[in-house]
Design a protein around this motif. Structure first.
Motif, PDB file in Angstrom:
ATOM      1  N   UNK A  40       8.591  38.973  -5.033  1.00 55.57           N
ATOM      2  CA  UNK A  40       8.287  37.500  -5.022  1.00 55.57           C
ATOM      3  C   UNK A  40       7.889  36.689  -3.848  1.00 55.57           C
ATOM      4  N   UNK A  41       7.769  37.239  -2.821  1.00 51.41           N
ATOM      5  CA  UNK A  41       7.645  36.493  -1.502  1.00 51.41           C
ATOM      6  C   UNK A  41       6.110  36.615  -1.323  1.00 51.41           C
ATOM      7  N   UNK A  42       5.600  35.765  -0.506  1.00 51.17           N
ATOM      8  CA  UNK A  42       6.582  35.034   0.789  1.00 51.17           C
ATOM      9  C   UNK A  42       7.156  33.939   0.238  1.00 51.17           C
ATOM     10  N   UNK A  43       8.377  33.415   0.853  1.00 49.50           N
ATOM     11  CA  UNK A  43       8.781  32.255   0.237  1.00 49.50           C
ATOM     12  C   UNK A  43       9.185  31.522   1.591  1.00 49.50           C
ATOM     13  N   UNK A  44       9.431  30.165   1.390  1.00 51.56           N
ATOM     14  CA  UNK A  44      10.032  29.396   2.391  1.00 51.56           C
ATOM     15  C   UNK A  44      11.547  29.278   2.320  1.00 51.56           C
ATOM     16  N   UNK A  45      12.172  28.928   3.414  1.00 55.91           N
ATOM     17  CA  UNK A  45      13.312  28.587   3.591  1.00 55.91           C
ATOM     18  C   UNK A  45      14.111  28.034   2.200  1.00 55.91           C
ATOM     19  N   UNK A  46      13.523  26.851   1.763  1.00 58.26           N
ATOM     20  CA  UNK A  46      14.308  26.117   0.847  1.00 58.26           C
ATOM     21  C   UNK A  46      13.888  26.838  -0.408  1.00 58.26           C
ATOM     22  N   UNK A  47      12.792  27.812  -0.671  1.00 55.16           N
ATOM     23  CA  UNK A  47      12.665  28.550  -1.845  1.00 55.16           C
ATOM     24  C   UNK A  47      13.677  29.789  -1.739  1.00 55.16           C
ATOM     25  N   UNK A  48      13.874  30.223  -0.428  1.00 55.29           N
ATOM     26  CA  UNK A  48      14.971  31.178  -0.444  1.00 55.29           C
ATOM     27  C   UNK A  48      16.323  30.694  -0.741  1.00 55.29           C
TER      28      UNK A  48
END
Length: 182
Positions: A40-48
């Motif tokens: 499901x990535x890439x993800x931003x820190x807030x999404x992680x």
């Protein structure tokens, strides 16, 4: 409010523990990498962080979920492995996500065996799948080492076409306990 109790599991080399916000830096680095494309990535820190919150929420709603996994010898966080069945998923799953520095050491297989034993021996599951991206050959190799076999293609509404790998049922294993998975 009910306190969440997540059982700790141990294998020969690993400790499987409750997810912790302390894992966020390592998870953020992983989800910024190319390897995250399979989960499901890439993800931003807030999404992680939201993924982390959903992992804990899954434990509350289902009574099982992903564990954070540490090396016993060093205490280093190596990834998350566990049991997953969110709304819309085809069936209960055994899944794994390793940090980039932890691949190729057999950790996914080792921890997934412990997660499967928990699913079968404690939760009473009769079957389990692993949903694997078509191009994720490393995860397919883990599934094979676990005795899982490709069963069918699944069109996930968000992630697209994936493969469903079926794990052996408890009765197909020698005696259902951890030694059956070694």
């Amino acid at each position: 409010m009910t306190l969440l109790t997540i059982p700790q599991l141990e294998t020969e080399r690993l400790i499987m523990r409750a997810p912790s916000e302390a894992d966020l830096d390592a998870d953020t680095a992983f989800f910024a990498s190319e390897a995250a494309k399979f989960v499901g990535g890439p993800l931003r820190r807030d999404e992680v962080w939201r993924v982390f919150a959903s992992l804990l929420g899954h434990w509350v709603v289902r009574g099982y979920g992903y564990w954070s996994v540490d090396e016993k010898d060093t205490g280093a966080y190596v990834g998350r492995i566990g049991l997953w069945f969110p709304e819309g998923w085809p069936e209960p799953e055994i899944g794994w996500t390793l940090m980039n520095h932890a691949t190729g050491k057999g950790y996914a297989t080792e921890a997934a065996m412990a997660a499967r034993a928990h699913a079968y021996d404690v939760l009473g599951w009769e079957t389990a799948i692993s949903l694997i991206d078509l191009d994720n050959h490393a995860s397919k190799a883990v599934a094979k080492r676990l005795g899982a076999q490709f069963e069918y293609h699944y069109d996930h509404p968000k992630y697209g076409r994936s493969e469903i790998w079926r794990h052996p049922a408890p009765g197909d294993l020698i005696n259902g306990g951890m030694e059956a998975y070694a």
